[in-house]
Write a protein that holds these residues in place. Sequence first.
Motif, mmCIF file in Angstrom:
data_model
loop_
_atom_site.group_PDB
_atom_site.id
_atom_site.type_symbol
_atom_site.label_atom_id
_atom_site.label_comp_id
_atom_site.label_asym_id
_atom_site.label_seq_id
_atom_site.Cartn_x
_atom_site.Cartn_y
_atom_site.Cartn_z
ATOM 1 N N ASP A 157 8.822 0.451 4.536
ATOM 2 C CA ASP A 157 9.801 -0.637 4.374
ATOM 3 C C ASP A 157 9.591 -1.496 3.114
ATOM 4 N N CYS A 158 9.022 -0.909 2.051
ATOM 5 C CA CYS A 158 8.742 -1.670 0.817
ATOM 6 C C CYS A 158 9.438 -1.015 -0.373
ATOM 7 N N GLY A 159 10.463 -1.649 -0.941
ATOM 8 C CA GLY A 159 11.069 -1.063 -2.140
ATOM 9 C C GLY A 159 10.159 -1.176 -3.356
ATOM 10 N N ALA A 160 9.472 -2.306 -3.464
ATOM 11 C CA ALA A 160 8.645 -2.558 -4.645
ATOM 12 C C ALA A 160 7.171 -2.592 -4.262
ATOM 13 N N LEU A 161 6.350 -2.103 -5.174
ATOM 14 C CA LEU A 161 4.904 -2.100 -4.947
ATOM 15 C C LEU A 161 4.369 -3.516 -4.708
ATOM 16 N N THR A 162 4.926 -4.500 -5.433
ATOM 17 C CA THR A 162 4.443 -5.876 -5.277
ATOM 18 C C THR A 162 4.580 -6.380 -3.837
ATOM 19 N N ARG A 163 5.575 -5.827 -3.111
ATOM 20 C CA ARG A 163 5.805 -6.288 -1.740
ATOM 21 C C ARG A 163 4.674 -5.874 -0.784
ATOM 22 N N THR A 164 3.793 -4.954 -1.228
ATOM 23 C CA THR A 164 2.649 -4.605 -0.381
ATOM 24 C C THR A 164 1.584 -5.695 -0.456
ATOM 25 N N ALA A 165 1.651 -6.537 -1.510
ATOM 26 C CA ALA A 165 0.633 -7.552 -1.796
ATOM 27 C C ALA A 165 -0.726 -6.908 -2.077
ATOM 28 N N LEU A 166 -0.718 -5.623 -2.450
ATOM 29 C CA LEU A 166 -1.966 -4.903 -2.747
ATOM 30 C C LEU A 166 -1.794 -4.100 -4.041
ATOM 31 N N VAL A 167 -1.181 -4.713 -5.054
ATOM 32 C CA VAL A 167 -0.858 -3.952 -6.262
ATOM 33 C C VAL A 167 -2.116 -3.361 -6.903
ATOM 34 N N GLN A 168 -3.133 -4.204 -7.120
ATOM 35 C CA GLN A 168 -4.344 -3.730 -7.787
ATOM 36 C C GLN A 168 -5.060 -2.680 -6.931
ATOM 37 N N GLU A 169 -5.171 -2.974 -5.637
ATOM 38 C CA GLU A 169 -5.883 -2.076 -4.728
ATOM 39 C C GLU A 169 -5.217 -0.699 -4.695
ATOM 40 N N ILE A 170 -3.880 -0.682 -4.662
ATOM 41 C CA ILE A 170 -3.166 0.600 -4.584
ATOM 42 C C ILE A 170 -3.221 1.331 -5.923
ATOM 43 N N THR A 171 -3.147 0.562 -7.012
ATOM 44 C CA THR A 171 -3.267 1.181 -8.334
ATOM 45 C C THR A 171 -4.645 1.844 -8.483
ATOM 46 N N ASP A 172 -5.692 1.145 -8.080
ATOM 47 C CA ASP A 172 -7.050 1.712 -8.157
ATOM 48 C C ASP A 172 -7.186 2.938 -7.256
ATOM 49 N N TYR A 173 -6.601 2.842 -6.088
ATOM 50 C CA TYR A 173 -6.659 3.945 -5.118
ATOM 51 C C TYR A 173 -5.991 5.194 -5.679
ATOM 52 N N LYS A 174 -4.831 4.989 -6.331
ATOM 53 C CA LYS A 174 -4.103 6.124 -6.926
ATOM 54 C C LYS A 174 -4.899 6.735 -8.077
ATOM 55 N N GLN A 175 -5.524 5.852 -8.871
ATOM 56 C CA GLN A 175 -6.305 6.348 -10.003
ATOM 57 C C GLN A 175 -7.492 7.171 -9.531
ATOM 58 N N ALA A 176 -7.994 6.815 -8.345
ATOM 59 C CA ALA A 176 -9.135 7.556 -7.796
ATOM 60 C C ALA A 176 -8.661 8.832 -7.077
ATOM 61 N N GLY A 177 -7.350 9.120 -7.140
ATOM 62 C CA GLY A 177 -6.841 10.375 -6.555
ATOM 63 C C GLY A 177 -6.298 10.231 -5.148
ATOM 64 N N GLY A 178 -6.147 9.008 -4.662
ATOM 65 C CA GLY A 178 -5.641 8.796 -3.304
ATOM 66 C C GLY A 178 -4.176 9.169 -3.159
ATOM 67 N N LYS A 179 -3.793 9.609 -1.963
ATOM 68 C CA LYS A 179 -2.412 10.042 -1.700
ATOM 69 C C LYS A 179 -1.630 8.964 -0.940
ATOM 70 N N ILE A 180 -0.356 8.842 -1.310
ATOM 71 C CA ILE A 180 0.504 7.827 -0.691
ATOM 72 C C ILE A 180 1.810 8.443 -0.192
ATOM 73 N N ILE A 181 2.174 8.089 1.033
ATOM 74 C CA ILE A 181 3.507 8.447 1.564
ATOM 75 C C ILE A 181 4.281 7.147 1.728
ATOM 76 N N GLU A 182 5.553 7.188 1.372
ATOM 77 C CA GLU A 182 6.394 6.004 1.543
ATOM 78 C C GLU A 182 7.570 6.332 2.453
ATOM 79 N N PHE A 183 7.789 5.494 3.460
ATOM 80 C CA PHE A 183 8.984 5.608 4.309
ATOM 81 C C PHE A 183 9.810 4.358 4.051
ATOM 82 N N ASP A 184 11.044 4.529 3.588
ATOM 83 C CA ASP A 184 11.800 3.308 3.279
ATOM 84 C C ASP A 184 13.306 3.513 3.259
ATOM 85 N N HIS A 185 14.022 2.410 3.419
ATOM 86 C CA HIS A 185 15.484 2.434 3.302
ATOM 87 C C HIS A 185 15.968 1.399 2.278
#
Length: 341
Positions: free
Chosen positions: A99-127
Amino acid sequence: MSIQSKLIQAYEMMAAASSVLIIAHLRPDGDALSSVAALRLVVKDLGKQTACYCQQKNQQLFDYLPGFQEIESDWDYLKSKYEFEGNIIDKFDLVIVADCGALTRTALVQEITDYKQAGGKIIEFDHHPRIDEYADLEIRYPDLSSTAELIYQFIIVNKIFLSRELADCVLTGILMDTGNFLYPSASNETLKAVAATLAAGAHYSKIVSYTLQNKDMAVVKMWGLALERLKINSRYQMATSVITRADIKNILGQDALDTASESDLFSGLSGFLSNLAGAKAILLLYEEEDGYVKGSLRSTPNGFMVDKLARTLGGGGHKRASGFSIPGHLEKIGNNWQIIN
Ligand SMILES: [Mn+2]
């Protein structure tokens, strides 16, 4: 890729993970909380460790949702509870964002960016319409009424048993995002999903009385004030109303309602105003705590689309329900209200 293949792939990714972090947007609404609660049940049933996070979760209205107490709102607390310090990837090998159109809406921008850089996988469900592209598997369908409806499809496509608990989650999300099936986003597919949740034993009347019918005096007074100030622009047939910070303080007896209830309060009011005959759209302006004026836009059933106007003003959202936020305050000059920067 078809919606079916995406939904199947999502389930395979969940099955292959060992530990899953589920996130929805900050100040979560009923759809966000229901989606997290439903995904948590599915992932737990796969035998995975799960953690759930929504910043500024402050919605006791939805405390009947299964696992509601497990949805954490303090990131540092979540880290200590699940015993990790640095990167999300040190603990979780899959992140699901709902339910998040924008990454900022997770309130975890840095954490998710670091996670992705470390090779982490993300699934998004949204409308919501896409604002950022950051997921490995993006399941985004802006035509759907709610993220909960998308999760219902996920459940069906993957032949997951629709338990009564899951059904309550799906029904709550749909009810909240369609204003009890009132908004045009409620399609025949939405109602089929609802029928299936009822067949699975979802508590329709209990959910409606806990959520939509649970308006307190202050909320009704606020609606009264907005109705009193309602005006229609004869050229565009747009109805507008305003609520200042001082009104909020007078009516609620406190300067700042928690932001979650505040966004719910005003989106409920805009939804209600959108029933106005003779208007093509409505604009509700209210002063936020931080020196911004928030505009909440809704189309009426035969009205015009409001998303372009919202985007022109730096906001976004759906075709018939969108919003923006601009710095300034509201001032009454003569007979008219203006946003003064
Ligand atoms: Mn939603």
